[in-house]
Design a protein around this motif. Sequence first.
Motif, PDB file in Angstrom:
ATOM      1  N   GLU A 200       0.824  -1.217   0.000  1.00 28.35           N
ATOM      2  CA  GLU A 200       0.000   0.000   0.000  1.00 28.35           C
ATOM      3  C   GLU A 200       0.852   1.259   0.000  1.00 28.35           C
ATOM      4  OE1 GLU A 200      -2.890   2.286   3.240  1.00 28.35           O
ATOM      5  OE2 GLU A 200      -2.683   0.094   3.348  1.00 28.35           O
ATOM      6  N   TYR A 201       1.860   1.318   0.882  1.00 27.41           N
ATOM      7  CA  TYR A 201       2.634   2.548   1.005  1.00 27.41           C
ATOM      8  C   TYR A 201       3.631   2.723  -0.141  1.00 27.41           C
ATOM      9  CZ  TYR A 201       0.615   3.251   5.611  1.00 27.41           C
ATOM     10  OH  TYR A 201      -0.271   3.460   6.642  1.00 27.41           O
ATOM     11  N   CYS A 202       4.159   1.639  -0.677  1.00 28.69           N
ATOM     12  CA  CYS A 202       5.036   1.765  -1.841  1.00 28.69           C
ATOM     13  C   CYS A 202       4.269   2.355  -3.025  1.00 28.69           C
ATOM     14  CB  CYS A 202       5.618   0.406  -2.222  1.00 28.69           C
ATOM     15  SG  CYS A 202       7.002  -0.124  -1.192  1.00 28.69           S
ATOM     16  N   LYS A 203       3.062   1.856  -3.212  1.00 22.72           N
ATOM     17  CA  LYS A 203       2.220   2.384  -4.290  1.00 22.72           C
ATOM     18  C   LYS A 203       1.927   3.865  -4.073  1.00 22.72           C
ATOM     19  CE  LYS A 203      -2.365   1.788  -6.362  1.00 22.72           C
ATOM     20  NZ  LYS A 203      -3.626   1.009  -6.335  1.00 22.72           N
ATOM     21  N   GLU A 204       1.590   4.216  -2.848  1.00 18.88           N
ATOM     22  CA  GLU A 204       1.219   5.612  -2.535  1.00 18.88           C
ATOM     23  C   GLU A 204       2.414   6.549  -2.663  1.00 18.88           C
ATOM     24  OE1 GLU A 204       0.368   7.927   1.588  1.00 18.88           O
ATOM     25  OE2 GLU A 204      -0.889   6.161   1.237  1.00 18.88           O
ATOM     26  N   ILE A 205       3.550   6.158  -2.108  1.00 23.26           N
ATOM     27  CA  ILE A 205       4.720   7.041  -2.063  1.00 23.26           C
ATOM     28  C   ILE A 205       5.357   7.176  -3.446  1.00 23.26           C
ATOM     29  CG2 ILE A 205       7.060   7.263  -1.145  1.00 23.26           C
ATOM     30  CD1 ILE A 205       5.953   5.809   1.396  1.00 23.26           C
ATOM     31  N   ALA A 206       5.467   6.067  -4.175  1.00 24.37           N
ATOM     32  CA  ALA A 206       6.147   6.103  -5.475  1.00 24.37           C
ATOM     33  C   ALA A 206       5.333   6.886  -6.502  1.00 24.37           C
ATOM     34  CB  ALA A 206       6.408   4.688  -5.967  1.00 24.37           C
ATOM     35  N   GLY A 207       4.011   6.675  -6.512  1.00 26.90           N
ATOM     36  CA  GLY A 207       3.153   7.380  -7.456  1.00 26.90           C
ATOM     37  C   GLY A 207       3.549   7.153  -8.905  1.00 26.90           C
ATOM     38  N   LEU A 208       4.029   5.971  -9.227  1.00 29.96           N
ATOM     39  CA  LEU A 208       4.524   5.687 -10.573  1.00 29.96           C
ATOM     40  C   LEU A 208       3.383   5.279 -11.499  1.00 29.96           C
ATOM     41  CD1 LEU A 208       7.682   3.636  -9.526  1.00 29.96           C
ATOM     42  CD2 LEU A 208       7.664   5.954 -10.458  1.00 29.96           C
ATOM     43  N   ALA A 209       3.381   5.840 -12.691  1.00 27.23           N
ATOM     44  CA  ALA A 209       2.377   5.476 -13.687  1.00 27.23           C
ATOM     45  C   ALA A 209       2.751   4.138 -14.324  1.00 27.23           C
ATOM     46  CB  ALA A 209       2.284   6.567 -14.754  1.00 27.23           C
ATOM     47  N   ASN A 210       1.748   3.453 -14.848  1.00 27.17           N
ATOM     48  CA  ASN A 210       1.948   2.170 -15.533  1.00 27.17           C
ATOM     49  C   ASN A 210       2.607   1.118 -14.641  1.00 27.17           C
ATOM     50  OD1 ASN A 210       0.839   3.067 -18.015  1.00 27.17           O
ATOM     51  ND2 ASN A 210       2.778   4.094 -18.496  1.00 27.17           N
ATOM     52  N   TYR A 211       2.198   1.101 -13.379  1.00 27.48           N
ATOM     53  CA  TYR A 211       2.645   0.095 -12.422  1.00 27.48           C
ATOM     54  C   TYR A 211       1.418  -0.607 -11.856  1.00 27.48           C
ATOM     55  CZ  TYR A 211       7.662   0.939 -11.726  1.00 27.48           C
ATOM     56  OH  TYR A 211       9.036   1.007 -11.870  1.00 27.48           O
ATOM     57  N   ASP A 212       1.529  -1.893 -11.563  1.00 32.41           N
ATOM     58  CA  ASP A 212       0.548  -2.534 -10.697  1.00 32.41           C
ATOM     59  C   ASP A 212       1.275  -3.342  -9.626  1.00 32.41           C
ATOM     60  OD1 ASP A 212       1.232  -4.936 -11.950  1.00 32.41           O
ATOM     61  OD2 ASP A 212      -0.664  -5.134 -13.025  1.00 32.41           O
ATOM     62  N   TYR A 213       0.547  -3.630  -8.544  1.00 27.48           N
ATOM     63  CA  TYR A 213       1.175  -4.171  -7.325  1.00 27.48           C
ATOM     64  C   TYR A 213       0.364  -5.382  -6.848  1.00 27.48           C
ATOM     65  CZ  TYR A 213       3.321   0.470  -7.361  1.00 27.48           C
ATOM     66  OH  TYR A 213       3.995   1.627  -7.730  1.00 27.48           O
ATOM     67  N   TRP A 214       1.039  -6.497  -6.661  1.00 26.50           N
ATOM     68  CA  TRP A 214       0.393  -7.752  -6.271  1.00 26.50           C
ATOM     69  C   TRP A 214       0.979  -8.237  -4.949  1.00 26.50           C
ATOM     70  CZ3 TRP A 214      -3.172 -10.386  -9.597  1.00 26.50           C
ATOM     71  CH2 TRP A 214      -3.418  -9.694 -10.799  1.00 26.50           C
ATOM     72  N   THR A 215       0.109  -8.623  -4.022  1.00 30.24           N
ATOM     73  CA  THR A 215       0.535  -9.093  -2.700  1.00 30.24           C
ATOM     74  C   THR A 215       0.310 -10.587  -2.605  1.00 30.24           C
ATOM     75  OG1 THR A 215      -0.078  -6.971  -1.720  1.00 30.24           O
ATOM     76  CG2 THR A 215       0.231  -8.825  -0.224  1.00 30.24           C
ATOM     77  N   MET A 216       1.394 -11.345  -2.426  1.00 29.47           N
ATOM     78  CA  MET A 216       1.329 -12.802  -2.394  1.00 29.47           C
ATOM     79  C   MET A 216       1.933 -13.321  -1.093  1.00 29.47           C
ATOM     80  SD  MET A 216       2.234 -15.348  -5.588  1.00 29.47           S
ATOM     81  CE  MET A 216       0.899 -14.717  -6.601  1.00 29.47           C
ATOM     82  N   GLY A 217       1.495 -12.762   0.027  1.00 33.48           N
ATOM     83  CA  GLY A 217       1.925 -13.241   1.338  1.00 33.48           C
ATOM     84  C   GLY A 217       0.879 -14.162   1.939  1.00 33.48           C
ATOM     85  N   VAL A 218       1.328 -15.184   2.632  1.00 31.32           N
ATOM     86  CA  VAL A 218       0.415 -16.152   3.253  1.00 31.32           C
ATOM     87  C   VAL A 218       0.794 -16.325   4.714  1.00 31.32           C
ATOM     88  CG1 VAL A 218      -0.517 -18.503   3.207  1.00 31.32           C
ATOM     89  CG2 VAL A 218       0.094 -17.363   1.059  1.00 31.32           C
TER      90      VAL A 218
END
Length: 403
Positions: free
Chosen positions: A192-210
């Motif tokens: 969540e915070y990497c996405k918010e802080i970086a603000g990079l266009a043409n990026y998506d973020y996937w969380t695969m923690g179990v």
Amino acid sequence: MSKQRKIISALLGLTVLGLLANVLYAIFSKDLPLAAVTYNIGYAEDIGLALFYFILGLLIFLATLFAHVLFTRRGLLRLALVLASLVVSLVLFELALIPFNLVFNSGRALEFNFEHTRREAEKNPHLKGTWTAKVNWLQKDDEIGYQPLLGPGFPYSEHGALHNGYDPVKRPGLTRVLFLGDSICALGFLTEYCKEIAGLANYDYWTMGVYGYSTRQELIYFQRNGLKLRPDVVILEFCLNDWDGTPVVLKDEGGYTVIANTYVGAQHINYWLYKHSTLYRVYVSLKASFTNRASLQDDVRENIALLQRLSRQHGFALRVVVYPELEKLTLWPENFRRQRADILKILDELGIEHYDVAPMMDRQLQRHSRDWARLEPTDHFHPSRALSRLIAEEVVERGYLRP
């Protein structure tokens, strides 16, 4: 018998009685029935060690009683008969224990009735997506112990990651970042915070923690699911409690599935024997206790090296965030100091980019309370949102999100 031998025998006899009392205390101190040992609710290690010392003390006690006859011709014959009887007794003891499926485990064991949890998940849709109900979203897996139930009705999508609204089909020009790990990763704070802080266009973020996964489980889960998403960057969130062995799936007498962490490396365990022999499980539990998780360093190194090879074969950048025990460094237990040193050494030797959170956290704890760093006051590993945001700032500053 001489007076001195009588005194020694009496003292050893008292020791044996004390050890037997230790066994009984370990079983009954929590007002639980003996059958509860089957499920290993956190204290089977105490029982295993107490039994070991009890038997050892008993053998020494008997040796002092009969030492004067053991080393004659007739005594040696008797000794051979005793040893043969001991072997037969162990076999009979093993056969007698089979119906009880006792799990002596030096760490922890998870107990699930997967059919029951699946029905509960279906009956309680309002719980879906909450981590308080996480055991309702697990299914047995013979290779890695357990994995999440996947699909629209569960927290994890059919692609193995937490639901995120992104199109799994990767379009040209898109940079895909995948976060891999255990429950720290599954909380999603770093994502969540990497996405918010970086603000990079043409990026998506996937969380695969179990929840509860070790490095071995994370690797296999990523091979099954993460590679299909074709990530450009994989960030492994390594927790110091990831130094676990590969879990073994067992059945208890009630038909429940017990997932036991062995806490020894692959070089020090025979998985077939562990599944089928109660005495061998006692032995492995003792080995883990006395050898400090033997050969797990080799296992973790091998797993991370394999992840590194996958990064080269499939063209994604691999970075690692090493999470600390959430306490001032001077107050860390010795085992966490050693585990941190071991993982940093492995990453240095493999040449993998990594960020060790501990020094930054230690500086913050000079002016913040310990609770500031923790998700819950008693939680030693899951960082708070405040600390997670600082970690994300460092990850972005280091350029870890870029291919």
